[in-house]
Design an enzyme around this catalytic site. Sequence first.
Site, PDB file in Angstrom:
ATOM      1  N   ASP A   1      -3.229 -18.299   2.142  1.00 21.92           N
ATOM      2  CA  ASP A   1      -4.403 -18.960   1.554  1.00 21.92           C
ATOM      3  C   ASP A   1      -4.998 -19.966   2.534  1.00 21.92           C
ATOM      4  O   ASP A   1      -6.221 -20.067   2.678  1.00 21.92           O
ATOM      5  CB  ASP A   1      -4.072 -19.609   0.197  1.00 21.92           C
ATOM      6  CG  ASP A   1      -2.637 -20.100   0.086  1.00 21.92           C
ATOM      7  OD1 ASP A   1      -1.899 -20.005   1.088  1.00 21.92           O
ATOM      8  OD2 ASP A   1      -2.248 -20.587  -0.980  1.00 21.92           O
TER       9      ASP A   1
ATOM     10  N   ASP B   1     -11.120  -8.471   7.366  1.00 20.57           N
ATOM     11  CA  ASP B   1     -12.508  -8.343   6.921  1.00 20.57           C
ATOM     12  C   ASP B   1     -13.189  -9.703   6.870  1.00 20.57           C
ATOM     13  O   ASP B   1     -14.387  -9.822   7.157  1.00 20.57           O
ATOM     14  CB  ASP B   1     -12.591  -7.666   5.547  1.00 20.57           C
ATOM     15  CG  ASP B   1     -12.709  -6.151   5.678  1.00 20.57           C
ATOM     16  OD1 ASP B   1     -12.365  -5.633   6.768  1.00 20.57           O
ATOM     17  OD2 ASP B   1     -13.138  -5.492   4.723  1.00 20.57           O
TER      18      ASP B   1
ATOM     19  N   ASP C   1      -5.331  -6.827   5.818  1.00 26.10           N
ATOM     20  CA  ASP C   1      -6.517  -6.093   5.376  1.00 26.10           C
ATOM     21  C   ASP C   1      -7.612  -7.086   4.977  1.00 26.10           C
ATOM     22  O   ASP C   1      -8.772  -6.985   5.394  1.00 26.10           O
ATOM     23  CB  ASP C   1      -6.129  -5.206   4.180  1.00 26.10           C
ATOM     24  CG  ASP C   1      -7.209  -4.217   3.801  1.00 26.10           C
ATOM     25  OD1 ASP C   1      -8.223  -4.135   4.532  1.00 26.10           O
ATOM     26  OD2 ASP C   1      -7.052  -3.525   2.788  1.00 26.10           O
TER      27      ASP C   1
ATOM     28  N   TYR D   1       0.808  -1.216   0.000  1.00 27.67           N
ATOM     29  CA  TYR D   1       0.000   0.000   0.000  1.00 27.67           C
ATOM     30  C   TYR D   1       0.847   1.275   0.000  1.00 27.67           C
ATOM     31  O   TYR D   1       0.330   2.362  -0.184  1.00 27.67           O
ATOM     32  CB  TYR D   1      -0.943   0.030   1.218  1.00 27.67           C
ATOM     33  CG  TYR D   1      -2.035  -1.026   1.181  1.00 27.67           C
ATOM     34  CD1 TYR D   1      -2.086  -1.965   0.168  1.00 27.67           C
ATOM     35  CD2 TYR D   1      -3.011  -1.073   2.165  1.00 27.67           C
ATOM     36  CE1 TYR D   1      -3.072  -2.931   0.138  1.00 27.67           C
ATOM     37  CE2 TYR D   1      -4.010  -2.035   2.130  1.00 27.67           C
ATOM     38  CZ  TYR D   1      -4.031  -2.957   1.120  1.00 27.67           C
ATOM     39  OH  TYR D   1      -5.013  -3.911   1.094  1.00 27.67           O
TER      40      TYR D   1
ATOM     41  N   LYS E   1       3.309 -15.664   2.892  1.00 25.98           N
ATOM     42  CA  LYS E   1       3.228 -16.401   1.623  1.00 25.98           C
ATOM     43  C   LYS E   1       4.662 -16.765   1.246  1.00 25.98           C
ATOM     44  O   LYS E   1       5.180 -16.415   0.178  1.00 25.98           O
ATOM     45  CB  LYS E   1       2.552 -15.505   0.567  1.00 25.98           C
ATOM     46  CG  LYS E   1       2.234 -16.191  -0.740  1.00 25.98           C
ATOM     47  CD  LYS E   1       1.071 -17.173  -0.655  1.00 25.98           C
ATOM     48  CE  LYS E   1       0.827 -17.849  -1.982  1.00 25.98           C
ATOM     49  NZ  LYS E   1      -0.065 -19.013  -1.883  1.00 25.98           N
TER      50      LYS E   1
END
Length: 363
Positions: free
Chosen positions: A223, A251, A247, A141, A191
């Site tokens: 994942d 959620d 992020d 970001y 990851k």
Amino acid sequence: MIKHISVLPGDGIGPEVTNEACRLLETVGAEFGHTFSFTFAHIGGAAIDAAGTPLPEETIAACRASDAVLLGAVGAPQYDRGPASGRPEAGLLGLRKALGVFANLRPITVFPALAKASPLKDEILKNVDFLIVRELTGGLYFGTPRERIETPEGLEVIDTLRYTEHEIERIIRLGYETARTRGRRLTSVDKANVLESSRVWRETVQRLQAEYPDVELNHLLVDNAAMQIVKNPGQFDVMVTENLFGDILSDEGAMITGSIGMLPSASLGNGGPGVYEPVHGSAPDIAGKGVANPLATFLSVALMLRQSLGMAAEADAVERAVNHVLTDGLRTADIADIGQSALGTAEMGDAVRDRLRAAAVKQ
Ligand code: NAD
């Protein structure tokens, strides 16, 4: 105690929920003998309207001078076009950067009275009580270059995932420290099978493990973490991860609780004021209607009382009052069952304050 709070209502339902939260803090002050002083400042679309920029210097100065920051939400559809740096969301990213709040803490718990609102089955919801610690000021970001390049073959687009070892280490350390204050179990999400940044992340987690032998550690690929959150969320205590993964996973975790209107968050740095805000956005579809659920903001106030203001008993009282209204069957529209009558924002605020006062009288 006197505490100075910067209040940044922002856009959409932000002013509605922060207004109720300030009234809640006044009640906390009256019941527990504290004074909260509020400095209001603009951020997001409201700041663009007032000052031509999503993050005016005065807002940063007010926040720096306060004990904690209470933020509503940013985002207004009329600003969705145009360069990213001029959009409301740039105000939020800029504030986090300016205050050096590099960690976002999101508790994921299920209020028993709201279990029906969760899309997950009852048996999966047992023992769900975990905390996601998300890195907030680095990674994809913020990395540069970030650009669109017209090439003879067509448009090429670049985002950059950049972290320093220092940034990785401080968030992982916070993950370990936070696990120590809870169930002493840390899940690190990365990851590492694909990304170099994740390999350095995992090496850092492993290196720091020697300093936290009392914390049980496990690693999950992002994942798999996404699957485990819906399959068996009760297994987690503290989850630590980088900005983009955090992020998305937070959620996903949010949906376990059934409503985004119930989720608080805290953004913390090294000693400066923390930023406390509901996880939800500005909800333009319901803005101005007086129906927004203020409970996520109230629970953010509880986090503020506990993490930044040293008021643990007051934080417990707010959380108990929220739990109390829910077990009494009071609901805003977003968490009401079909056919159930719903309270508006102010009525829900009144109900929580009533429970808070009643509990304080009993003590
Ligand atoms: P949103 O969270 O604003 O709304 C999603 C849905 O949840 C909507 O139907 C909304 O009505 C409902 N909702 C959200 N909060 C609620 C509450 N307290 N009570 C009842 N219902 C609630 O997400 P979105 O629609 O994707 O985004 C709207 C705007 O908010 C966008 O401009 C986005 O960029 C911004 N946004 C800001 C933040 C932030 O300030 N931290 C976070 C997410 C989105």
